[in-house]
Structure formats: structure tokens, C-alpha cells
Design an enzyme around this catalytic site. Structure first.
Site, short mmCIF file in Angstrom:
data_model
loop_
_atom_site.label_atom_id
_atom_site.label_comp_id
_atom_site.label_asym_id
_atom_site.label_seq_id
_atom_site.Cartn_x
_atom_site.Cartn_y
_atom_site.Cartn_z
N THR A 1 0.84 -1.19 0.00
CA THR A 1 0.00 0.00 0.00
C THR A 1 0.88 1.25 0.00
OG1 THR A 1 -1.76 -1.09 1.16
CG2 THR A 1 -1.52 1.23 1.63
N ARG B 1 -14.63 -6.55 0.11
CA ARG B 1 -14.01 -6.19 1.40
C ARG B 1 -13.45 -4.77 1.33
NH1 ARG B 1 -8.43 -4.65 2.76
NH2 ARG B 1 -8.00 -5.35 4.87
N ILE B 2 -13.70 -3.98 2.35
CA ILE B 2 -13.15 -2.62 2.41
C ILE B 2 -12.20 -2.56 3.60
CG2 ILE B 2 -13.70 -0.18 2.76
CD1 ILE B 2 -16.44 -0.82 1.39
N GLY B 3 -11.00 -2.07 3.39
CA GLY B 3 -10.00 -2.04 4.45
C GLY B 3 -10.02 -0.74 5.24
N ASP B 4 -8.91 -0.47 5.90
CA ASP B 4 -8.77 0.72 6.75
C ASP B 4 -8.53 2.00 5.96
OD1 ASP B 4 -6.21 -0.68 6.16
OD2 ASP B 4 -5.38 1.17 7.01
N GLY C 1 -0.76 -1.87 6.67
CA GLY C 1 -0.73 -3.09 7.48
C GLY C 1 -2.05 -3.81 7.34
N GLY D 1 -5.59 -4.25 7.51
CA GLY D 1 -6.64 -3.24 7.60
C GLY D 1 -7.61 -3.48 8.74
N1 ASP Z 1 -3.99 -1.59 4.95
C1 ASP Z 1 -4.24 -2.22 3.67
C2 ASP Z 1 -5.57 -2.94 3.75
O1 ASP Z 1 -5.78 -3.69 4.66
C3 ASP Z 1 -3.18 -3.18 3.23
C4 ASP Z 1 -1.74 -2.69 3.31
O2 ASP Z 1 -1.43 -1.74 4.03
O3 ASP Z 1 -0.87 -3.25 2.62
O4 ASP Z 1 -6.37 -2.78 2.86
#
Ligand code: ASP
Length: 306
Positions: free
Chosen positions: A172, A200-203, A223, A225
Site C-alpha cells: 500500500t 471487502r473494504i480495508g482501513d 498493514g 486493515g
Molecule cells: N492496509 C491495507 C488494507 O488492509 C493493506 C496494506 O497496508 O498493505 O487494505
């Protein structure tokens, strides 16, 4: 004139022997280009928002990173991206997710912030909004690289949802900046996690989780999410500073090193006086920064001080 700009290219369990100097040089080249782009804007007296947008766009275009071209694949083998941008000075925020047909989701996040009454628009309707505001749609397949396809096939075999846990694959991307007027901004963009559930939606696009900015700090996380969202990392750091009077570095380290599970996250952060923090509880995080007085500086592993 004083300014500060930092970028990251993802956190994970990076291994030194999987990052030979030639590979590292290519990552640094990508990070260096993003810093250079953002720096030009800040050196001309530009806004922190424009600098983080430009830096994020550059990293989205660089196929090594898990954002834009080169994003990881979901369980169905397609790219679905999340992005967000935050303006600390006005507390405005623009976010998007489930994007499959744009090369630069960060540009859409900015357009949502600037031109919509809403803060977060997702999916095909967000792509319609993008077209209305001058962005072009592309084929999902043009975002996919062979390396990501192999990584996905491996994750499918292992029945695993994976963060980029190897130096061969970069993660990311994000940027934070403080401009010469003390304005703060943050931007984050991602393809999420390999083999994630479709939808799926992350952070990343959640204000106060993976992306955050107010008058005191700007933060971009990377990291797992789900863990970053559990801990509402950005908002938590903002409150430790605002309500407990903690300095930026103490607040970031408290959350990342003491409150979060090991091996789950990293972040870049800046405060209104240009003070900064790189905090991580993983073995590494691709990162770099530049200021009005210093040349771009880079680091990868946790024990490298920058
Ligand atoms: N934080 C991102 C997510 O979970 C993944 C990443 O940071 O590599 O979507």
C-alpha cells in the site's frame, strides 16, 4: 520556508535476503520520484493536499506498489482498490472504495472531497462520478501484473488472505505533508490484501482508521486493515495528542508499539511544526521523506533510523 513530506510503500514482514541492492534501488527510485514530485509543489509554496495527491499518484503509477497499476488481486482474481485523502486545515475528507476501472483512485478521492456533498462514494457509482469529473475508465486487466497474479494463485492454494509479507512484493502507498503555512494533509491508496473477499473494504478509506488529518497531525497507515480499523489508529493518535497533550512521536509509538498486535501495522505521521514519526511493529516498511533543507532519505527495515 519550511515544509515536510513523507511517503510509505507498505509495511510487512520483510526479509533482508529477499531485497538485493538492485531491487531496493528500484523501490527507492519509485519513492524518490514521489518525493520529488511532492517537493516541487511544496517548494513553490503549494498546498500540502496537492503535494500528497501528487506523491500518491506517482506511487499508484509505479507497478511495484500495491495501489493503482500493480495492485493485489481479490478472491475472484480482480483488482478492487480503496483510496482516501484528508485535509487537516479544513477537516475535509474524500474517500472511495471497490474501484475496479480507474488508474488513479487517489484522484477520485480528491474529486469526491472537492466536488461532492458526500465524503465517501464506492463502487460503480463512484466510477460514474469519476467520469463526470473528467477521469477515464480503463480495463481492470490493465491494472494486473504477472507478479500479482502469481502471488494470488499462491494465496488461493494456501486458502490465505495475505498482506505483502515479502520483500519481493511492495505494499500500500501513502503520503503525509506539512506545507510552508503549516497546513497538514494525508493520502493513502491500496489494492488491499491478496485474496481478500470481493467487496471487502480495508482501513485505507475509513477516516480515523488508515487515513487521518486534523489541525495537529496527518497520518497514513499500512498493514492489516482489520487491525488498523479495530484500533482506529489515526483517530486514536489524534485524541492522544489533543486530549492528553502527547507529542506526535509518543502518541504514534503508544498506539503502534503498545496497543496494537505485533506484526500488524506501520504508519507515517507529521505534525503542524513539521515534526514527524515513522512507527511500525512489523519488520519493515518502505518509507522516505524530504524537507525544504534535506535531500530525500529512505529506509526499509525496522532497525534503520531515519
Ligand atoms: N492496509 C491495507 C488494507 O488492509 C493493506 C496494506 O497496508 O498493505 O487494505
Amino acid at each position: 520556508m519550511k515544509f515536510f513530506l513523507a511517503v510509505h510503500g507498505g509495511a510487512g514482514v520483510l526479509e533482508r535476503d529477499k531485497l538485493p541492492p538492485a531491487k531496493r534501488a528500484r523501490v527507492e527510485e519509485g519513492i524518490g520520484r514521489a518525493l520529488q514530485h511532492g517537493r516541487e509543489i511544496l517548494a513553490a509554496g503549494g498546498h500540502a493536499l496537492d503535494a500528497v495527491e501528487a506523491a500518491a499518484r506517482e506511487l499508484e503509477d509505479y507497478p511495484f506498489f500495491n495501489a493503482g497499476h500493480g495492485s493485489v488481486l481479490n478472491h475472484r482474481g480482480t483488482v478492487e482498490m480503496d483510496a482516501a485523502i484528508a485535509d487537516g486545515a479544513t477537516r475535509r475528507f474524500g474517500a472511495t472504495s471497490l474501484i475496479t476501472r480507474l488508474r488513479n483512485p487517489i484522484l477520485l478521492a480528491r474529486k469526491i472531497m472537492d466536488h461532492s456533498v458526500h465524503r465517501f462514494i464506492a463502487g460503480p457509482a463512484a466510477e460514474d462520478f469519476a467520469v463526470l469529473h473528467g477521469l477515464s475508465l480503463i480495463d481492470n486487466s490493465s491494472l494486473i501484473t504477472e507478479e500479482r497474479k502469481q502471488q494470488w494463485l499462491q494465496a488461493l492454494k494456501e486458502h490465505a488472505v495475505k498482506l505483502d509479507h515479502s520483500a519481493a512484493q511492495k505494499g500500500t502507498i501513502g503520503a503525509v505533508a506539512c506545507d510552508s503555512q503549516g497546513r497538514l494533509a494525508a493520502a493513502t491508496s491500496t489494492g488491499g490484501m491478496t485474496n481478500k473477499h470481493a467487496g471487502r473494504i480495508g482501513d485505507t478509506p475509513i477516516f480515523g482508521a488508515g487515513t487521518f488529518a486534523n489541525g495537529q497531525c496527518a497520518i497514513s497507515c499500512t498493514g492489516v486493515g482489520e487491525r488498523i480499523t479495530d484500533h482506529m489508529v489515526g483517530a486514536r493518535i489524534g485524541s492522544l495528542m489533543e486530549l492528553r497533550g502527547m507529542p506526535l512521536v509518543t502518541a504514534c509509538r503508544t498506539v503502534i508499539e503498545q496497543e496494537m498486535p505485533h506484526d500488524s501495522a506501520g504508519l507515517i505521521a507529521v505534525d503542524a511544526s513539521g515534526g514527524h514519526c515513522f512507527a511500525l511493529n512489523t519488520r519493515g516498511m518502505y518509507r522516505g521523506f524530504v524537507t525544504d533543507r534535506t535531500a530525500p532519505t529512505f529506509a526499509v527495515f525496522a532497525d534503520e533510523e531515519i
